[in-house]
Motif scaffolding. Structure first.
Motif, PDB file in Angstrom:
ATOM      1  N   ALA A   1       0.830  -1.206   0.000  1.00 27.35           N
ATOM      2  CA  ALA A   1       0.000   0.000   0.000  1.00 27.35           C
ATOM      3  C   ALA A   1       0.862   1.253   0.000  1.00 27.35           C
ATOM      4  O   ALA A   1       0.566   2.221  -0.708  1.00 27.35           O
ATOM      5  CB  ALA A   1      -0.937  -0.010   1.203  1.00 27.35           C
ATOM      6  N   SER A   2       1.943   1.253   0.759  1.00 29.47           N
ATOM      7  CA  SER A   2       2.852   2.407   0.790  1.00 29.47           C
ATOM      8  C   SER A   2       3.467   2.663  -0.582  1.00 29.47           C
ATOM      9  O   SER A   2       3.593   3.809  -1.017  1.00 29.47           O
ATOM     10  CB  SER A   2       3.961   2.190   1.822  1.00 29.47           C
ATOM     11  N   ALA A   3       3.847   1.592  -1.260  1.00 33.13           N
ATOM     12  CA  ALA A   3       4.412   1.737  -2.601  1.00 33.13           C
ATOM     13  C   ALA A   3       3.373   2.259  -3.585  1.00 33.13           C
ATOM     14  O   ALA A   3       3.671   3.123  -4.417  1.00 33.13           O
ATOM     15  CB  ALA A   3       4.978   0.404  -3.089  1.00 33.13           C
ATOM     16  N   VAL A   4       2.150   1.767  -3.497  1.00 32.05           N
ATOM     17  CA  VAL A   4       1.081   2.237  -4.391  1.00 32.05           C
ATOM     18  C   VAL A   4       0.822   3.725  -4.161  1.00 32.05           C
ATOM     19  O   VAL A   4       0.671   4.500  -5.116  1.00 32.05           O
ATOM     20  CB  VAL A   4      -0.210   1.408  -4.203  1.00 32.05           C
ATOM     21  N   ILE A   5       0.821   4.157  -2.907  1.00 33.12           N
ATOM     22  CA  ILE A   5       0.628   5.582  -2.603  1.00 33.12           C
ATOM     23  C   ILE A   5       1.780   6.407  -3.169  1.00 33.12           C
ATOM     24  O   ILE A   5       1.564   7.468  -3.765  1.00 33.12           O
ATOM     25  CB  ILE A   5       0.478   5.791  -1.083  1.00 33.12           C
ATOM     26  N   ALA A   6       3.007   5.927  -3.016  1.00 34.22           N
ATOM     27  CA  ALA A   6       4.169   6.643  -3.554  1.00 34.22           C
ATOM     28  C   ALA A   6       4.089   6.758  -5.069  1.00 34.22           C
ATOM     29  O   ALA A   6       4.407   7.809  -5.640  1.00 34.22           O
ATOM     30  CB  ALA A   6       5.458   5.936  -3.137  1.00 34.22           C
ATOM     31  N   ILE A   7       3.656   5.702  -5.729  1.00 31.19           N
ATOM     32  CA  ILE A   7       3.498   5.725  -7.184  1.00 31.19           C
ATOM     33  C   ILE A   7       2.427   6.736  -7.577  1.00 31.19           C
ATOM     34  O   ILE A   7       2.616   7.544  -8.493  1.00 31.19           O
ATOM     35  CB  ILE A   7       3.157   4.318  -7.720  1.00 31.19           C
ATOM     36  N   ALA A   8       1.293   6.721  -6.878  1.00 26.96           N
ATOM     37  CA  ALA A   8       0.203   7.640  -7.179  1.00 26.96           C
ATOM     38  C   ALA A   8       0.650   9.090  -7.014  1.00 26.96           C
ATOM     39  O   ALA A   8       0.261   9.963  -7.797  1.00 26.96           O
ATOM     40  CB  ALA A   8      -0.996   7.345  -6.288  1.00 26.96           C
ATOM     41  N   GLU A   9       1.465   9.361  -6.009  1.00 26.00           N
ATOM     42  CA  GLU A   9       1.942  10.718  -5.778  1.00 26.00           C
ATOM     43  C   GLU A   9       3.012  11.141  -6.784  1.00 26.00           C
ATOM     44  O   GLU A   9       3.180  12.323  -7.050  1.00 26.00           O
ATOM     45  CB  GLU A   9       2.478  10.843  -4.353  1.00 26.00           C
ATOM     46  N   ALA A  10       3.743  10.181  -7.345  1.00 23.37           N
ATOM     47  CA  ALA A  10       4.834  10.491  -8.265  1.00 23.37           C
ATOM     48  C   ALA A  10       4.359  10.826  -9.680  1.00 23.37           C
ATOM     49  O   ALA A  10       5.054  11.521 -10.413  1.00 23.37           O
ATOM     50  CB  ALA A  10       5.817   9.325  -8.319  1.00 23.37           C
ATOM     51  N   PHE A  11       3.195  10.325 -10.052  1.00 27.34           N
ATOM     52  CA  PHE A  11       2.686  10.567 -11.394  1.00 27.34           C
ATOM     53  C   PHE A  11       1.625  11.661 -11.332  1.00 27.34           C
ATOM     54  O   PHE A  11       0.692  11.576 -10.531  1.00 27.34           O
ATOM     55  CB  PHE A  11       2.086   9.282 -11.981  1.00 27.34           C
ATOM     56  N   PRO A  12       1.739  12.697 -12.180  1.00 27.69           N
ATOM     57  CA  PRO A  12       0.807  13.819 -12.114  1.00 27.69           C
ATOM     58  C   PRO A  12      -0.645  13.451 -12.431  1.00 27.69           C
ATOM     59  O   PRO A  12      -1.562  14.085 -11.947  1.00 27.69           O
ATOM     60  CB  PRO A  12       1.352  14.821 -13.124  1.00 27.69           C
ATOM     61  N   SER A  13      -0.844  12.442 -13.244  1.00 29.64           N
ATOM     62  CA  SER A  13      -2.197  11.967 -13.541  1.00 29.64           C
ATOM     63  C   SER A  13      -2.106  10.532 -14.019  1.00 29.64           C
ATOM     64  O   SER A  13      -1.040  10.048 -14.368  1.00 29.64           O
ATOM     65  CB  SER A  13      -2.872  12.832 -14.615  1.00 29.64           C
ATOM     66  N   ARG A  14      -3.250   9.870 -14.060  1.00 27.08           N
ATOM     67  CA  ARG A  14      -3.202   8.468 -14.474  1.00 27.08           C
ATOM     68  C   ARG A  14      -2.853   8.326 -15.951  1.00 27.08           C
ATOM     69  O   ARG A  14      -2.440   7.277 -16.395  1.00 27.08           O
ATOM     70  CB  ARG A  14      -4.499   7.766 -14.116  1.00 27.08           C
ATOM     71  N   ASP A  15      -2.996   9.402 -16.726  1.00 26.19           N
ATOM     72  CA  ASP A  15      -2.599   9.355 -18.133  1.00 26.19           C
ATOM     73  C   ASP A  15      -1.100   9.133 -18.287  1.00 26.19           C
ATOM     74  O   ASP A  15      -0.644   8.661 -19.320  1.00 26.19           O
ATOM     75  CB  ASP A  15      -3.001  10.648 -18.850  1.00 26.19           C
ATOM     76  N   HIS A  16      -0.328   9.488 -17.267  1.00 22.56           N
ATOM     77  CA  HIS A  16       1.110   9.285 -17.305  1.00 22.56           C
ATOM     78  C   HIS A  16       1.510   7.872 -16.884  1.00 22.56           C
ATOM     79  O   HIS A  16       2.665   7.499 -16.957  1.00 22.56           O
ATOM     80  CB  HIS A  16       1.797  10.297 -16.390  1.00 22.56           C
ATOM     81  N   LEU A  17       0.557   7.093 -16.440  1.00 22.02           N
ATOM     82  CA  LEU A  17       0.812   5.742 -15.945  1.00 22.02           C
ATOM     83  C   LEU A  17       0.192   4.742 -16.903  1.00 22.02           C
ATOM     84  O   LEU A  17      -0.751   4.057 -16.589  1.00 22.02           O
ATOM     85  CB  LEU A  17       0.217   5.602 -14.544  1.00 22.02           C
ATOM     86  N   ARG A  18       0.719   4.660 -18.115  1.00 23.63           N
ATOM     87  CA  ARG A  18       0.149   3.809 -19.150  1.00 23.63           C
ATOM     88  C   ARG A  18       0.993   2.565 -19.388  1.00 23.63           C
ATOM     89  O   ARG A  18       0.793   1.863 -20.358  1.00 23.63           O
ATOM     90  CB  ARG A  18       0.029   4.584 -20.458  1.00 23.63           C
ATOM     91  N   ASP A  19       1.931   2.307 -18.545  1.00 23.77           N
ATOM     92  CA  ASP A  19       2.858   1.210 -18.745  1.00 23.77           C
ATOM     93  C   ASP A  19       2.803   0.294 -17.525  1.00 23.77           C
ATOM     94  O   ASP A  19       1.999   0.479 -16.632  1.00 23.77           O
ATOM     95  CB  ASP A  19       4.270   1.787 -18.912  1.00 23.77           C
TER      96      ASP A  19
END
Length: 61
Positions: A35-53
């Motif tokens: 969960a901590s890693a998922v939160i860190a990932i969510a905070e690192a990407f400005p929007s979900r459009d940047h998380l397409r991989d």
């Protein structure tokens, strides 16, 4: 929608087939660590459009 997986089925999909996959290699991690890693990932990407991989959660632990 993101998918959190521990099996490699979704790694073979082409990028347009999904909106992002969070993949964990070492699945003996605690729920808190994941969960901590998922939160860190969510905070690192400005929007979900940047998380397409595929994002490897292990890299964030």
């Amino acid at each position: 929608m993101l998918i959190l997986r521990k099996d490699a089925d979704f790694l073979a999909l082409d990028e347009p087939a999904h909106a992002g996959v969070l993949f964990i290699v070492h699945h003996r991690r605690s729920a808190y660590e994941i969960a901590s890693a998922v939160i860190a990932i969510a905070e690192a990407f400005p929007s979900r459009d940047h998380l397409r991989d595929v994002v490897y959660i292990d890299d964030w632990l």
